[in-house]
Scaffold this active site. Structure first.
Site, PDB file in Angstrom:
ATOM      1  N   GLU A   5     -26.895 -31.225  -9.780  1.00 62.25           N
ATOM      2  CA  GLU A   5     -27.878 -30.437  -9.040  1.00 62.25           C
ATOM      3  C   GLU A   5     -29.017 -31.351  -8.615  1.00 62.25           C
ATOM      4  O   GLU A   5     -29.591 -32.073  -9.440  1.00 62.25           O
ATOM      5  CB  GLU A   5     -28.429 -29.273  -9.855  1.00 62.25           C
ATOM      6  CG  GLU A   5     -29.435 -28.460  -9.036  1.00 62.25           C
ATOM      7  CD  GLU A   5     -29.892 -27.167  -9.690  1.00 62.25           C
ATOM      8  OE1 GLU A   5     -30.717 -26.466  -9.065  1.00 62.25           O
ATOM      9  OE2 GLU A   5     -29.439 -26.865 -10.801  1.00 62.25           O
ATOM     10  N   ASP A  41     -35.089 -40.430  -8.465  1.00 59.54           N
ATOM     11  CA  ASP A  41     -34.639 -40.099  -7.118  1.00 59.54           C
ATOM     12  C   ASP A  41     -33.124 -39.891  -7.107  1.00 59.54           C
ATOM     13  O   ASP A  41     -32.359 -40.766  -7.513  1.00 59.54           O
ATOM     14  CB  ASP A  41     -35.030 -41.236  -6.170  1.00 59.54           C
ATOM     15  CG  ASP A  41     -34.510 -41.049  -4.763  1.00 59.54           C
ATOM     16  OD1 ASP A  41     -34.185 -39.909  -4.394  1.00 59.54           O
ATOM     17  OD2 ASP A  41     -34.431 -42.053  -4.029  1.00 59.54           O
ATOM     18  N   ASP A  50     -36.882 -28.349   0.323  1.00 60.47           N
ATOM     19  CA  ASP A  50     -38.040 -28.202   1.201  1.00 60.47           C
ATOM     20  C   ASP A  50     -37.564 -28.055   2.645  1.00 60.47           C
ATOM     21  O   ASP A  50     -36.854 -28.928   3.148  1.00 60.47           O
ATOM     22  CB  ASP A  50     -38.940 -29.436   1.067  1.00 60.47           C
ATOM     23  CG  ASP A  50     -40.317 -29.212   1.666  1.00 60.47           C
ATOM     24  OD1 ASP A  50     -40.393 -28.612   2.762  1.00 60.47           O
ATOM     25  OD2 ASP A  50     -41.307 -29.641   1.061  1.00 60.47           O
ATOM     26  N   ASP A  85     -33.922 -20.282   2.088  1.00 53.99           N
ATOM     27  CA  ASP A  85     -34.526 -19.037   2.557  1.00 53.99           C
ATOM     28  C   ASP A  85     -35.177 -19.230   3.925  1.00 53.99           C
ATOM     29  O   ASP A  85     -35.956 -18.394   4.360  1.00 53.99           O
ATOM     30  CB  ASP A  85     -35.550 -18.515   1.542  1.00 53.99           C
ATOM     31  CG  ASP A  85     -36.650 -19.524   1.256  1.00 53.99           C
ATOM     32  OD1 ASP A  85     -36.575 -20.661   1.764  1.00 53.99           O
ATOM     33  OD2 ASP A  85     -37.596 -19.193   0.510  1.00 53.99           O
ATOM     34  N   LYS A 144     -37.012 -14.733  -9.228  1.00 55.79           N
ATOM     35  CA  LYS A 144     -38.032 -13.710  -9.015  1.00 55.79           C
ATOM     36  C   LYS A 144     -38.551 -13.773  -7.585  1.00 55.79           C
ATOM     37  O   LYS A 144     -38.727 -12.745  -6.928  1.00 55.79           O
ATOM     38  CB  LYS A 144     -39.177 -13.901 -10.007  1.00 55.79           C
ATOM     39  CG  LYS A 144     -38.806 -13.596 -11.454  1.00 55.79           C
ATOM     40  CD  LYS A 144     -40.011 -13.798 -12.365  1.00 55.79           C
ATOM     41  CE  LYS A 144     -39.641 -13.518 -13.813  1.00 55.79           C
ATOM     42  NZ  LYS A 144     -40.799 -13.749 -14.723  1.00 55.79           N
ATOM     43  N   PHE A 145     -38.788 -14.977  -7.104  1.00 55.61           N
ATOM     44  CA  PHE A 145     -39.274 -15.150  -5.736  1.00 55.61           C
ATOM     45  C   PHE A 145     -38.244 -14.638  -4.728  1.00 55.61           C
ATOM     46  O   PHE A 145     -38.582 -13.957  -3.767  1.00 55.61           O
ATOM     47  CB  PHE A 145     -39.558 -16.630  -5.493  1.00 55.61           C
ATOM     48  CG  PHE A 145     -39.735 -16.981  -4.042  1.00 55.61           C
ATOM     49  CD1 PHE A 145     -40.853 -16.554  -3.346  1.00 55.61           C
ATOM     50  CD2 PHE A 145     -38.779 -17.720  -3.373  1.00 55.61           C
ATOM     51  CE1 PHE A 145     -41.023 -16.865  -2.012  1.00 55.61           C
ATOM     52  CE2 PHE A 145     -38.942 -18.037  -2.032  1.00 55.61           C
ATOM     53  CZ  PHE A 145     -40.062 -17.616  -1.353  1.00 55.61           C
ATOM     54  N   GLU A 146     -36.975 -14.936  -4.987  1.00 51.39           N
ATOM     55  CA  GLU A 146     -35.916 -14.507  -4.080  1.00 51.39           C
ATOM     56  C   GLU A 146     -35.799 -12.986  -4.065  1.00 51.39           C
ATOM     57  O   GLU A 146     -35.657 -12.373  -3.002  1.00 51.39           O
ATOM     58  CB  GLU A 146     -34.595 -15.144  -4.511  1.00 51.39           C
ATOM     59  CG  GLU A 146     -33.465 -14.991  -3.516  1.00 51.39           C
ATOM     60  CD  GLU A 146     -32.209 -15.729  -3.956  1.00 51.39           C
ATOM     61  OE1 GLU A 146     -31.183 -15.579  -3.282  1.00 51.39           O
ATOM     62  OE2 GLU A 146     -32.264 -16.434  -4.977  1.00 51.39           O
TER      63      GLU A 146
END
Length: 245
Positions: free
Chosen positions: A77, A129, A152, A188, A224-226
């Site tokens: 990931e 990185d 991002d 998103d 939660k944000f989603e």
């Protein structure tokens, strides 16, 4: 996670293009350093659990079997943010081993807390990185899958070139994915979702598992944000592609 999430520090699954002159081509990095405060609990987890679960960056491919103490599929990931989803996925898929790359110290500490609280043993972290981790720590054709969730989006058009999912990075990534392995991205931000679909669809080594965007796989939990965004009518787009066997 996306930089639009107001409740957590932005994730580092982003790409930064290093400024350089004509003699020095721009290089892709998988992150942007961001300020953030490490809590007392996160710091304690870094001290107590870091030596066991955080792998040092090395310039040699890691031995997955030695690292996890077993032979199992390994998923990488890139940019796990605060690690909530990562921990839940590792818990839901105990037969798979996971390596998470993140440079953001509070995020590493937060995921280590989850590891301790949930008793996870199939998860290791690298605070470095991800591009260099791919190049030096991951052997060719060794990964069963790669997760890149809510990188991002670099909303401004003039910054689109900084997005992580671009053809050169995907080509580099696929050298480390085994034939039949998968790449799962989620975002998103619809313009970025469309770009992802175009970039992944244009790679001759990849096959889309859906006719376009994929249904959210059961293993990826809603954040939660989603959930809040979905209630407000905001979209989330998943893409799942497989490397040709």
């Amino acid at each position: 996670m996306s930089s639009s999430d107001p409740t957590t520090p932005p994730a580092d699954a982003t790409t930064e293009v290093a400024e350089a002159g004509p003699a020095h081509p721009r290089a892709i990095r998988s992150y942007v350093m961001r300020a953030g405060r490490t809590t007392e609990g996160q710091a304690r987890a870094l001290t107590e659990l870091g030596p066991r679960f955080v792998l040092p960056y090395t310039a040699q491919p890691m031995d997955f079997a030695a690292t996890f103490g077993r032979q199992a599929p390994v998923v990488l990931e890139i940019g796990f943010g605060m690690g909530d989803a990562t921990a839940k996925i590792a818990q839901a898929l105990p037969g798979t081993d996971f390596i998470g790359c993140e440079v953001h110290e509070p995020g590493v500490g937060a995921l280590l807390k989850h590891i301790g609280e949930m008793g996870l043993n199939n998860l290791r972290l690298v605070r470095h990185d991800a591009v260099e981790v791919l190049e030096h720590m991951i052997a060719p054709n060794s990964l069963a899958g790669v997760h890149i969730f809510f990188p991002d989006p670099w909303h401004k058009k003039k910054h689109n070139k900084r997005r992580l999912i671009q053809a050169p990075f995907v080509a580099k990534l696929l050298t480390r994915v085994a034939p039949g392995g998968y790449l799962h991205c989620a975002t998103d931000w619809e313009p970025y979702a469309q770009q992802m679909l175009e970039v992944l669809g244009a790679n001759p080594e990849l096959v889309n598992t859906a006719s376009g965007f994929a249904d959210k796989p059961a293993y990826r939990p809603l954040t939660k944000f989603e959930n809040r965004g979905l209630r407000l009518g905001h979209g989330v787009w998943d893409l799942v592609f497989r490397k040709k066997a």
